[in-house]
Design a protein around this motif. Structure first.
Motif, mmCIF file in Angstrom:
data_model
loop_
_atom_site.group_PDB
_atom_site.id
_atom_site.type_symbol
_atom_site.label_atom_id
_atom_site.label_comp_id
_atom_site.label_asym_id
_atom_site.label_seq_id
_atom_site.Cartn_x
_atom_site.Cartn_y
_atom_site.Cartn_z
ATOM 1 N N LYS A 62 83.466 -33.200 26.767
ATOM 2 C CA LYS A 62 84.792 -33.787 26.868
ATOM 3 C C LYS A 62 85.279 -34.040 25.435
ATOM 4 O O LYS A 62 84.557 -34.578 24.607
ATOM 5 C CB LYS A 62 84.627 -35.118 27.604
ATOM 6 N N LEU A 63 86.515 -33.628 25.146
ATOM 7 C CA LEU A 63 87.029 -33.757 23.781
ATOM 8 C C LEU A 63 88.296 -34.597 23.716
ATOM 9 O O LEU A 63 89.103 -34.613 24.640
ATOM 10 C CB LEU A 63 87.345 -32.369 23.202
ATOM 11 N N SER A 64 88.435 -35.279 22.579
ATOM 12 C CA SER A 64 89.675 -35.982 22.262
ATOM 13 C C SER A 64 89.885 -35.800 20.765
ATOM 14 O O SER A 64 89.025 -35.261 20.073
ATOM 15 C CB SER A 64 89.544 -37.467 22.601
ATOM 16 N N CYS A 65 91.040 -36.260 20.278
ATOM 17 C CA CYS A 65 91.284 -36.218 18.831
ATOM 18 C C CYS A 65 91.784 -37.574 18.369
ATOM 19 O O CYS A 65 92.352 -38.331 19.157
ATOM 20 C CB CYS A 65 92.363 -35.189 18.487
ATOM 21 N N HIS A 66 91.567 -37.862 17.097
ATOM 22 C CA HIS A 66 92.144 -39.062 16.475
ATOM 23 C C HIS A 66 93.140 -38.599 15.424
ATOM 24 O O HIS A 66 92.793 -37.866 14.518
ATOM 25 C CB HIS A 66 91.042 -39.918 15.856
ATOM 26 N N ALA A 67 94.390 -39.039 15.577
ATOM 27 C CA ALA A 67 95.473 -38.619 14.665
ATOM 28 C C ALA A 67 95.304 -39.222 13.269
ATOM 29 O O ALA A 67 94.576 -40.199 13.097
ATOM 30 C CB ALA A 67 96.804 -39.054 15.261
ATOM 31 N N PRO A 68 96.000 -38.651 12.274
ATOM 32 C CA PRO A 68 95.928 -39.191 10.912
ATOM 33 C C PRO A 68 96.289 -40.680 10.841
ATOM 34 O O PRO A 68 97.172 -41.145 11.550
ATOM 35 C CB PRO A 68 96.960 -38.357 10.156
ATOM 36 N N GLY A 101 91.801 -33.764 25.630
ATOM 37 C CA GLY A 101 92.614 -34.283 26.725
ATOM 38 C C GLY A 101 93.553 -35.382 26.266
ATOM 39 O O GLY A 101 94.549 -35.679 26.915
ATOM 40 N N GLY A 102 93.208 -36.001 25.147
ATOM 41 C CA GLY A 102 94.035 -37.093 24.644
ATOM 42 C C GLY A 102 94.008 -37.168 23.137
ATOM 43 O O GLY A 102 93.068 -36.668 22.505
ATOM 44 N N ILE A 103 95.050 -37.768 22.570
ATOM 45 C CA ILE A 103 95.068 -38.017 21.126
ATOM 46 C C ILE A 103 95.296 -39.504 20.879
ATOM 47 O O ILE A 103 96.255 -40.090 21.366
ATOM 48 C CB ILE A 103 96.097 -37.140 20.379
ATOM 49 N N VAL A 104 94.339 -40.076 20.147
ATOM 50 C CA VAL A 104 94.363 -41.492 19.815
ATOM 51 C C VAL A 104 95.109 -41.662 18.498
ATOM 52 O O VAL A 104 94.946 -40.844 17.587
ATOM 53 C CB VAL A 104 92.911 -42.004 19.665
ATOM 54 N N PHE A 105 95.936 -42.695 18.404
ATOM 55 C CA PHE A 105 96.638 -42.921 17.133
ATOM 56 C C PHE A 105 96.931 -44.393 16.926
ATOM 57 O O PHE A 105 97.026 -45.167 17.880
ATOM 58 C CB PHE A 105 97.941 -42.103 17.078
ATOM 59 N N HIS A 106 97.048 -44.764 15.650
ATOM 60 C CA HIS A 106 97.466 -46.119 15.269
ATOM 61 C C HIS A 106 98.981 -46.025 15.116
ATOM 62 O O HIS A 106 99.470 -45.333 14.227
ATOM 63 C CB HIS A 106 96.839 -46.540 13.947
#
Ligand SMILES: [Zn+2]
Length: 279
Positions: A62-68, A101-106
């Motif tokens: 399962k993959l996700s990403c964390h934005a800059p 499936g999702g991108i996490v960001f501050h």
């Protein structure tokens, strides 16, 4: 099903240490997936992202990403605002190509703004990003993260409200951050309170598709200082896992300790013990 994942490429990855080698290492370790770290830049491209999706899928991860980190949807300057929308859109588009499936960001900083006004501003900018993602057919969930510093937008209430009001948005619950900004949330009762609030705001489906960050943390008056390994702290991760188990939680639990794979394995082992001991 709860997938235990590393925040980024495991330190024990051999060879070039690229994303695909990292995924293979995650699978060898028996973990469930990885959050791809775009925190210092979107390092995958249109031609290098799809192979990551292919390998992740083949390995059943399962993959996700964390934005800059450098985006701020509440920037004062109009140009910086537009850049932030562009950065988040680009990161999300490439993340979708990489199989996330999702991108996490501050989402941004309050910058002395009134929280209500900042909320409207950030929501408006997120709508722009969602529209762009819709235009280019990218299928990915935007996951604003529960903030670790008091100067950062993103209380539990704010991210739950965004998730409720905007389709295509769901929360990223960082339990270490929650502790760092409140000095609380280190017990079964408090963890259960968070999960109840998610269920009340977003329904039971949200509890089966959670996105969680877990690590030890050192914090002060303004919030987070640095992440620590669980064993170096008094963090009651066993109680957190028990609460997750009792609420039938599913989704991704991403370990952000300095020893990413060590603590991800510790959490996964503890979870498996709960599962086998549970009735
Ligand atoms: Zn984060």
């Amino acid at each position: 099903m709860l997938y235990f994942c590393t925040a980024g490429i495991p330190a024990s990855t051999k060879g070039k240490g690229d994303t695909i080698s990292g995924l293979k290492r995650v699978a060898d370790l028996g973990l469930g997936g990885m959050e791809i770290e775009f925190v210092r830049g979107v390092y995958l491209k249109e031609n290098t992202a799809p192979p990551v999706a292919y390998v992740g899928d083949k390995l059943g991860l399962k993959l996700s990403c964390h934005a800059p980190y450098y985006l701020n949807l509440n920037a004062v300057d109009e140009i910086k605002q537009r850049q932030s929308v562009g950065v988040l859109h680009h990161a999300a588009r490439i993340a979708a190509m990489a199989g996330a499936g999702g991108i996490v960001f501050h989402a941004g900083y309050y910058l002395k703004g009134d929280p209500g006004t900042v909320y409207d501003q950030i929501k408006g900018q997120m709508e722009l990003v969602l529209e762009k993602l819709g235009d280019d057919g990218s299928r990915i969930t935007l996951r604003p993260e529960l903030a670790g510093k008091v100067s950062q937008f993103g209380t539990l209430s704010e991210i739950l409200r965004l998730s409720k009001e905007l389709p295509g948005v769901a929360p990223a619950i960082d339990f270490a951050h929650l502790r760092a900004v409140t000095g609380r949330y280190n017990s079964y009762a408090e963890f259960s309170e968070v999960l109840s609030r998610i269920g009340e705001a977003l329904g039971a489906e949200a509890l089966s598709d959670l996105h969680l960050h877990v690590s030890g943390i050192e914090y002060g008056r303004t919030g987070e200082r640095r992440h620590l390994n669980l064993a170096e702290t008094d963090y009651r991760f066993d109680e957190l896992l028990q609460a997750l188990y009792d609420f039938k939680a599913g989704g991704m639990l991403v370990c952000e300790s300095p020893s990413i794979e060590g603590d991800a394995l510790l959490l996964q082992r503890t979870w498996q013990e709960l599962m086998s001991g549970g009735t």
